[in-house]
Write an enzyme that holds these catalytic residues in place. Structure first.
Site, PDB file in Angstrom:
ATOM      1  N   LYS A 208       7.959   7.052 -14.054  1.00 30.14           N
ATOM      2  CA  LYS A 208       7.371   6.512 -15.333  1.00 30.14           C
ATOM      3  C   LYS A 208       6.355   5.315 -14.992  1.00 30.14           C
ATOM      4  O   LYS A 208       5.387   5.721 -16.163  1.00 30.14           O
ATOM      5  CB  LYS A 208       8.759   5.853 -15.814  1.00 30.14           C
ATOM      6  N   ASP A 227      10.210   6.493 -21.506  1.00 28.57           N
ATOM      7  CA  ASP A 227      10.885   5.332 -21.253  1.00 28.57           C
ATOM      8  C   ASP A 227      12.050   5.445 -22.215  1.00 28.57           C
ATOM      9  O   ASP A 227      12.197   6.368 -22.880  1.00 28.57           O
ATOM     10  CB  ASP A 227       9.794   4.025 -21.553  1.00 28.57           C
TER      11      ASP A 227
END
Length: 275
Positions: A208, A227
């Site tokens: 991420k 996220d």
DNA sequence: CTCCAGGCGGATC
DNA sequence: GATCCGCATGGA
């Protein structure tokens, strides 16, 4: 209309340029809100964004740098038209209109997003502020982001003291590796997946965080940082959940070549509960 | 008190 | 390869 003069970039208000959306959307952590505008800091540079009646002024010594920083060469109407028919885009773009994906300083962006993991934006801003005030190079009336070698010269305890928590080891280690020769500029010419693989060699950079760095530091748009907010997007969209990698692939395919922009419109709108 | 925030590294299977 | 868990910190 966008014009560059000496010491000033002018952006008329019929352009897709909204400082509030740009700074508040969570892509960048180092800026000040001041009377009638914002002050942007990037690496060692600074610009003031002033809200005039018919146009915004970006006042800076480094007009070329900030023209690029604010992504002023990109046609956002084309992007919005491309995304308009896709899920949640009407509401998200309505809220985030005028948002632009900044082209941030790479080292600053890497450190910032390592600090972002499992953290909230207010705290991230506080940590970065203490980092810069503590060891940033001093200019006339502001401080720049500390260089890799400066960061590597500190004790890891310094990063704990500014509130980095367990990420202290990550930023310390990453600063050492980058100052030791890890070529972050060299990744620019690589394809997205190869660059991602390289970035993930840095401690504290997972999938991420790497996607965020590629989007905000390397201007790669074929990424989709997943996220906690984007998971809500997926859940609402599919009425289901799955592993993070699965969500990323699904959303990348759905939003297509402008995924990076779509992701940021979605993140901002969902975070602020406008969708 | 617990839960959450722009998740990741390491252990374990 | 996939899953699980601990993790600093502060605000809600």
């Amino acid at each position: 209309m966008i014009t560059i003069n000496k010491g000033e970039i002018r952006v008329t208000k019929d352009e897709l340029f909204d400082p509030q959306a740009i700074f508040d959307c969570g892509q960048v952590f180092r800026f000040d809100i001041v009377d009638k505008g914002y002050i942007a800091y990037s690496g060692q540079k600074k610009a003031r964004v002033v809200d005039n009646r018919d146009y915004y002024s970006i006042i800076t010594k480094d007009t070329d740098y900030f023209y690029n920083y604010f992504d002023l060469g990109t046609d956002y109407q084309k992007i919005i038209d491309n995304l308009a028919a896709k899920p949640f885009m009407q509401e998200s773009i309505a809220y985030a209109k005028g948002l632009r994906i900044l082209r941030q300083d790479k080292f600053e962006n890497i450190i910032s997003f390592i600090l972002s993991s499992n953290n909230n934006i207010k705290r991230i801003q506080g940590i970065i502020n203490r980092l810069v005030q503590g060891i940033g190079e001093e200019y006339e009336d502001y401080k720049g982001f500390p260089t890799p070698s400066r960061m590597a010269s500190m004790d890891v305890d310094f990063y704990r003291q500014i509130g980095a928590g367990y990420r202290a080891d990550y930023v310390y280690n990453t600063a050492k590796v980058i100052s030791g020769g890890f070529d972050i500029e060299g990744l620019t010419v690589m394809d997205t997946q190869s660059a991602k693989k390289e970035l993930m060699k840095l401690k504290g950079v997972g999938s991420k965080v790497a996607d965020c760095i590629l989007l905000f530091g390397y201007s790669k748009k074929d990424v989709f940082p997943v996220d906690t907010w984007i998971k809500k997007v997926y859940q609402k969209l599919c009425n289901d959940t799955c592993d993070t990698a699965g969500m990323r692939e699904y959303l990348l395919d759905l939003y297509g070549e402008y995924s990076g922009y779509a992701q940021q419109y979605l993140f901002y709108a969902f975070r602020d509960k406008k969708v």
